[in-house]
Design a protein around this motif. Structure first.
Motif, mmCIF file in Angstrom:
data_model
loop_
_atom_site.group_PDB
_atom_site.id
_atom_site.type_symbol
_atom_site.label_atom_id
_atom_site.label_comp_id
_atom_site.label_asym_id
_atom_site.label_seq_id
_atom_site.Cartn_x
_atom_site.Cartn_y
_atom_site.Cartn_z
ATOM 1 N N GLY A 4 0.805 -1.223 0.000
ATOM 2 C CA GLY A 4 0.000 0.000 0.000
ATOM 3 C C GLY A 4 0.839 1.274 0.000
ATOM 4 O O GLY A 4 2.030 1.245 0.323
ATOM 5 N N LYS A 5 0.199 2.375 -0.339
ATOM 6 C CA LYS A 5 0.858 3.687 -0.310
ATOM 7 C C LYS A 5 1.020 4.146 1.128
ATOM 8 O O LYS A 5 0.164 3.898 1.967
ATOM 9 C CB LYS A 5 -0.030 4.686 -1.079
ATOM 10 N N GLY A 6 2.123 4.828 1.440
ATOM 11 C CA GLY A 6 2.272 5.426 2.761
ATOM 12 C C GLY A 6 3.505 5.009 3.544
ATOM 13 O O GLY A 6 3.697 5.490 4.659
ATOM 14 N N GLU A 26 2.086 -3.369 8.342
ATOM 15 C CA GLU A 26 1.914 -3.705 6.927
ATOM 16 C C GLU A 26 0.942 -2.711 6.316
ATOM 17 O O GLU A 26 -0.201 -2.597 6.760
ATOM 18 C CB GLU A 26 1.350 -5.131 6.791
ATOM 19 N N MET A 27 1.396 -1.975 5.315
ATOM 20 C CA MET A 27 0.517 -1.073 4.586
ATOM 21 C C MET A 27 -0.159 -1.891 3.488
ATOM 22 O O MET A 27 0.496 -2.322 2.531
ATOM 23 C CB MET A 27 1.329 0.053 3.940
ATOM 24 N N LYS A 28 -1.452 -2.089 3.649
ATOM 25 C CA LYS A 28 -2.176 -2.957 2.721
ATOM 26 C C LYS A 28 -2.996 -2.133 1.754
ATOM 27 O O LYS A 28 -3.800 -1.300 2.174
ATOM 28 C CB LYS A 28 -3.139 -3.846 3.524
ATOM 29 N N GLU A 29 -2.807 -2.365 0.476
ATOM 30 C CA GLU A 29 -3.587 -1.635 -0.520
ATOM 31 C C GLU A 29 -5.009 -2.168 -0.554
ATOM 32 O O GLU A 29 -5.240 -3.342 -0.822
ATOM 33 C CB GLU A 29 -2.929 -1.799 -1.888
ATOM 34 N N ILE A 30 -5.968 -1.291 -0.251
ATOM 35 C CA ILE A 30 -7.379 -1.683 -0.299
ATOM 36 C C ILE A 30 -7.975 -1.175 -1.614
ATOM 37 O O ILE A 30 -8.776 -1.830 -2.260
ATOM 38 C CB ILE A 30 -8.155 -1.080 0.908
ATOM 39 N N LYS A 31 -7.522 -0.008 -2.014
ATOM 40 C CA LYS A 31 -8.044 0.655 -3.216
ATOM 41 C C LYS A 31 -6.917 1.592 -3.662
ATOM 42 O O LYS A 31 -6.302 2.254 -2.829
ATOM 43 C CB LYS A 31 -9.232 1.511 -2.777
ATOM 44 N N HIS A 32 -6.641 1.661 -4.941
ATOM 45 C CA HIS A 32 -5.572 2.558 -5.389
ATOM 46 C C HIS A 32 -5.971 3.238 -6.694
ATOM 47 O O HIS A 32 -6.459 2.583 -7.600
ATOM 48 C CB HIS A 32 -4.264 1.804 -5.568
ATOM 49 N N TYR A 33 -5.713 4.533 -6.758
ATOM 50 C CA TYR A 33 -6.124 5.253 -7.969
ATOM 51 C C TYR A 33 -5.252 4.917 -9.173
ATOM 52 O O TYR A 33 -5.586 5.299 -10.286
ATOM 53 C CB TYR A 33 -6.230 6.758 -7.750
ATOM 54 N N GLN A 38 -7.238 3.324 -11.593
ATOM 55 C CA GLN A 38 -8.053 4.192 -12.459
ATOM 56 C C GLN A 38 -7.186 4.828 -13.548
ATOM 57 O O GLN A 38 -7.635 5.695 -14.278
ATOM 58 C CB GLN A 38 -8.671 5.354 -11.665
#
Lengths: 172, 172
Positions: free
Chosen positions: B13-15, B152-159, B162
């Motif tokens: 994930g981001k961050g 853990e930074m988990k990607e749930i939704k990422h632009y 898109q």
């Protein structure tokens, strides 16, 4: 000006507010202007000093009281949060800031300090170039739905479990 | 001086890097000194400008080349990373910095730019007060094991899904 999106950092792990802070730093490095509004929090965090001393392109305000909500929010918590949301609404709609952080917004929603519908209404009306960053555990479904990017910070291991207290300059 | 721990931010994930940046900001707000070493990265990120312009209590150095590793690392990627690890070893052992960020260290390990044993040896010898922050996806087991805190930074939704490209002041 690039299009702005809505980012959410949620979950029970460490790194949500610091990730938002890092985004503010990166933004001002690119000549953008950043605003940080902290809900629920009114205690002193070291980032306040860092920003006020060194970073005049970042504005930071707290909309919480000087102690955490323990069981359920009191009237004064609700008043402080509602005032914060009103102020942030004006700041967002003004278009004067490129990156706006709504720190611990999810916690304010969790405690029902204001209604999620009010927040959604503000987010839907944000100027196109404004990037919104929302943090706090327990992000509710409507916030996840409206977001363009969601990261869940998941606690895998935490030194609080070893009995380490929050430390100045690291957690505070 | 409080005891320093080893923190890891990993996941897809981001961050991760922004969380580390935020920690550096919080640290200097409390009068601490921070060092950021970026492995693999040699491209220009806006945080470099923000830090160099505004934050003289944070030192930042890059130990990567000006393009990402695409398939497998070349000799020059390995040389740059090894030089970085040597430099960071001296910086860590000197005890002059309170918070030291090893950004994308996990990626350097993933590409086998140096051996995890070398890293563990440095971490075991760190001065007690030094806080180490390690970022990058694919954190290997030995790094998780030695860490006191892992998020853990988990990607749930990422632009990116898109089709949004990385933007200056947000991702870069």
């Amino acid at each position: 000006m690039s299009k702005g999106y809505i980012q959410v950092y949620t979950g029970n792990g460490k790194g949500k507010t610091t990730a938002a802070l890092g985004l503010a730093i990166r933004a001002i490095g690119a000549g953008k202007k950043a605003f940080i509004g902290q809900f629920v929090k009114g205690m002193h965090y070291s980032e306040l000093d860092a920003i006020k001393t060194h970073l005049n392109n970042i504005e930071i305000k707290q909309y919480g009281l000087d102690c955490f909500i323990v069981n359920k929010p009191e009237e004064k918590d609700i008043i402080a949060a509602k005032k914060g949301l009103d102020e942030m609404k004006n700041i967002i709609l003004s278009g004067k800031f490129d990156v706006i952080i709504m720190d611990e917004l999810n916690i304010a929603l969790y405690y029902k300090l204001f209604d999620v519908k009010e927040v959604l209404d503000i987010l839907k009306r944000k100027p196109a170039h404004v990037e919104i960053v929302i943090t706090g555990r327990y992000a509710p479904e409507p916030i996840i739905d409206i977001a363009d990017l969601v990261t869940e910070m998941k606690e895998i291991k935490h030194y609080y479990q070893q009995g380490v207290q929050a430390r100045k300059g690291i957690e505070l």
